[in-house]
Design a protein around this motif. Sequence first.
Motif, mmCIF file in Angstrom:
data_model
loop_
_atom_site.group_PDB
_atom_site.id
_atom_site.type_symbol
_atom_site.label_atom_id
_atom_site.label_comp_id
_atom_site.label_asym_id
_atom_site.label_seq_id
_atom_site.Cartn_x
_atom_site.Cartn_y
_atom_site.Cartn_z
ATOM 1 N N ILE A 229 58.052 64.140 4.038
ATOM 2 C CA ILE A 229 58.659 63.788 4.979
ATOM 3 C C ILE A 229 58.020 63.540 6.417
ATOM 4 N N PHE A 230 58.575 62.767 7.099
ATOM 5 C CA PHE A 230 57.971 62.597 8.500
ATOM 6 C C PHE A 230 58.885 62.513 9.724
ATOM 7 N N ILE A 231 58.494 62.814 10.807
ATOM 8 C CA ILE A 231 59.180 62.330 11.984
ATOM 9 C C ILE A 231 58.186 61.675 13.230
ATOM 10 N N GLY A 232 58.289 60.844 13.596
ATOM 11 C CA GLY A 232 57.498 60.015 14.306
ATOM 12 C C GLY A 232 58.338 58.761 15.175
ATOM 13 N N PHE A 233 57.517 57.718 15.363
ATOM 14 C CA PHE A 233 58.243 56.506 16.182
ATOM 15 C C PHE A 233 58.039 55.488 15.327
ATOM 16 N N GLN A 234 58.833 54.413 15.365
ATOM 17 C CA GLN A 234 58.731 53.283 14.967
ATOM 18 C C GLN A 234 58.789 52.072 16.136
ATOM 19 N N ASN A 235 57.590 51.156 15.874
ATOM 20 C CA ASN A 235 57.348 50.063 16.719
ATOM 21 C C ASN A 235 58.404 49.075 16.546
ATOM 22 N N LYS A 236 59.301 48.798 17.451
ATOM 23 C CA LYS A 236 60.378 47.928 17.366
ATOM 24 C C LYS A 236 60.031 46.437 17.207
ATOM 25 N N VAL A 237 59.053 46.232 17.740
ATOM 26 C CA VAL A 237 58.559 44.847 17.858
ATOM 27 C C VAL A 237 58.034 44.427 16.303
ATOM 28 N N CYS A 238 57.521 45.481 15.753
ATOM 29 C CA CYS A 238 57.033 44.880 14.206
ATOM 30 C C CYS A 238 57.549 45.834 13.135
ATOM 31 N N CYS A 239 58.293 46.985 13.719
ATOM 32 C CA CYS A 239 58.771 47.968 12.492
ATOM 33 C C CYS A 239 57.653 48.724 11.900
ATOM 34 N N ASN A 240 56.553 48.583 12.408
ATOM 35 C CA ASN A 240 55.368 49.717 12.087
ATOM 36 C C ASN A 240 55.689 51.009 12.308
ATOM 37 N N LEU A 241 55.429 51.921 11.358
ATOM 38 C CA LEU A 241 55.471 53.350 11.741
ATOM 39 C C LEU A 241 54.461 54.082 12.236
ATOM 40 N N CYS A 242 54.933 55.084 13.241
ATOM 41 C CA CYS A 242 53.803 55.799 13.836
ATOM 42 C C CYS A 242 53.994 57.076 13.634
ATOM 43 N N ILE A 243 52.918 57.723 12.931
ATOM 44 C CA ILE A 243 52.978 59.063 12.233
ATOM 45 C C ILE A 243 51.858 59.974 12.811
ATOM 46 N N SER A 244 52.103 61.089 13.370
ATOM 47 C CA SER A 244 51.097 61.894 13.606
ATOM 48 C C SER A 244 50.768 63.147 12.725
ATOM 49 N N THR A 245 49.882 64.112 12.717
ATOM 50 C CA THR A 245 49.644 65.063 12.042
ATOM 51 C C THR A 245 50.867 66.068 11.901
ATOM 52 N N ASP A 246 51.440 66.601 13.031
ATOM 53 C CA ASP A 246 52.361 67.629 13.199
ATOM 54 C C ASP A 246 53.667 67.173 12.749
ATOM 55 N N GLY A 247 53.822 65.746 12.604
ATOM 56 C CA GLY A 247 55.081 65.247 12.125
ATOM 57 C C GLY A 247 55.233 64.832 10.949
ATOM 58 N N PHE A 248 54.069 65.168 10.144
ATOM 59 C CA PHE A 248 53.924 64.746 8.738
ATOM 60 C C PHE A 248 53.900 66.065 7.762
ATOM 61 N N VAL A 249 54.743 66.132 6.764
ATOM 62 C CA VAL A 249 54.497 67.012 5.588
ATOM 63 C C VAL A 249 54.038 66.213 4.317
ATOM 64 N N GLU A 250 52.766 66.472 3.777
ATOM 65 C CA GLU A 250 52.265 65.545 2.600
ATOM 66 C C GLU A 250 52.819 66.056 1.454
ATOM 67 N N GLU A 251 53.212 67.319 1.239
ATOM 68 C CA GLU A 251 53.603 67.662 -0.116
ATOM 69 C C GLU A 251 54.562 69.033 0.296
ATOM 70 N N MET A 252 56.125 68.747 0.458
ATOM 71 C CA MET A 252 56.882 69.798 0.742
ATOM 72 C C MET A 252 57.291 70.068 -0.789
ATOM 73 N N ARG A 253 57.044 71.356 -1.276
ATOM 74 C CA ARG A 253 57.453 71.979 -2.469
ATOM 75 C C ARG A 253 58.777 72.650 -2.430
ATOM 76 N N VAL A 254 59.925 72.285 -3.025
ATOM 77 C CA VAL A 254 61.101 73.140 -2.866
ATOM 78 C C VAL A 254 61.877 73.029 -4.114
ATOM 79 N N ALA A 255 62.740 74.252 -4.109
ATOM 80 C CA ALA A 255 63.520 74.474 -5.382
ATOM 81 C C ALA A 255 65.026 74.029 -5.358
ATOM 82 N N SER A 256 65.348 73.689 -4.301
ATOM 83 C CA SER A 256 66.884 73.586 -3.844
ATOM 84 C C SER A 256 67.034 72.637 -2.753
ATOM 85 N N THR A 257 68.295 72.065 -2.535
ATOM 86 C CA THR A 257 68.416 71.292 -1.272
ATOM 87 C C THR A 257 68.472 72.024 -0.238
#
Length: 395
Positions: A229-257
């Motif tokens: 999952i991530f939270i960041g910004f999307q560049n509206k002119v091209c729809c490119n995503l902008c992601i930083s380290t504190d807004g991205f979880v590379e592997e979130m391991r969960v057992a339930s919703t």
Amino acid sequence: MDTPNFNNSTNIIEKGISQDYNYLKLQSINEKKPFSGNNSFGGAKLLSRMDDNQVLNSEFGINNIMQPFALGRKEDFSVANKNTSTDVEYLPSPFIIANTTEVELHHLKNDCIIPVFSKDNEKTIAHQEFIDVILNAIQSAFPHQSIDIPEIRVSHQIKGRTPDAIHLNVKDLLENQKTIYYERMAFIIRIPSITDVINGNELSLTVGGVRSYNLENLYNKKSFEKFKIFIGFQNKVCCNLCISTDGFVEEMRVASTQELYNKALKTMQNYNAENHLMEMKELTYDFLSDHQFAQLIGRSRLYQHLPKSERQAIPILNFNDSHINTMAKDYYEDKNFCRKEDGSINLWNVYNLFTQANKSSYIDTFLDRNLNAFEFSKGLQKTLNGNENYHWFLS
């Protein structure tokens, strides 16, 4: 705390963007306070696009929200394009292309089967449940903001058939005898009432995620499931995503919703949007000459073929030759991020050349490469200002 209902999110959002837009006024980076519970913040009216039938998640007892945003009104969505010096309207384009197809949430909920862990027949957390969970987390983190409907892209369709169609030829199968699900899925959810402008490009706060069943052992018993999952910004002119380290979880391991909801909400609360925006704005202050950009392109192609011992001493670049070729082409041809007349290009545009090329990545590597693009661009900036870590790419 009551368990959130993750099954009633499909009617919460109206599609499209209203004529009234809000833009982000940055507070001091050192300040970090929760949103006000009122309908206004800092004298600015907060808009909501929630459907009247949607029940907000205030009963969940979630009070620790992200740092504040003061919103002001913006009357026109058109902005001056710095490369063309004309007003242009942002036209939607996919946030990822590769071999993906766009689908609706309704399709995932009504037309797709749910994979199970084969040894105990326990169901996986389905793609649609993942999206519903993130929608609920966004409502808790941003209770007064407008939210767009999810944009969903899928790939690697897995086909099957019902038992009554066991002897039929493919051409004779009826629609109700076919079963499908998608091995990989990525989605984004925009929060268009929180925006800022960098180098003439309007950015909108965006939350999203990736699910790849190929990373799960579906032939075993149910175990922790993996999400990105991530939270960041999307560049509206091209729809490119902008992601930083504190807004991205590379592997979130969960057992339930419920666990997925809690961890997703925590990620949104810990994300420092002001700092992320400041770092991206700083990229506009430094430039590569045409010679330096040519060195970057050439060295990036060589990087993939370096002996392992040499490559370990150099910062990681997760982009392959196909991506680098796209960047070289866009350096001359992209209307938004191409070179200046003297051949120079600022690092904000270089960063967007990376994220634009990244749209051709597969879903399961897309977010990782997007983060690498940001870290690599910041590394180039440090090199231009005296740090030697990324010197190899420009020498």
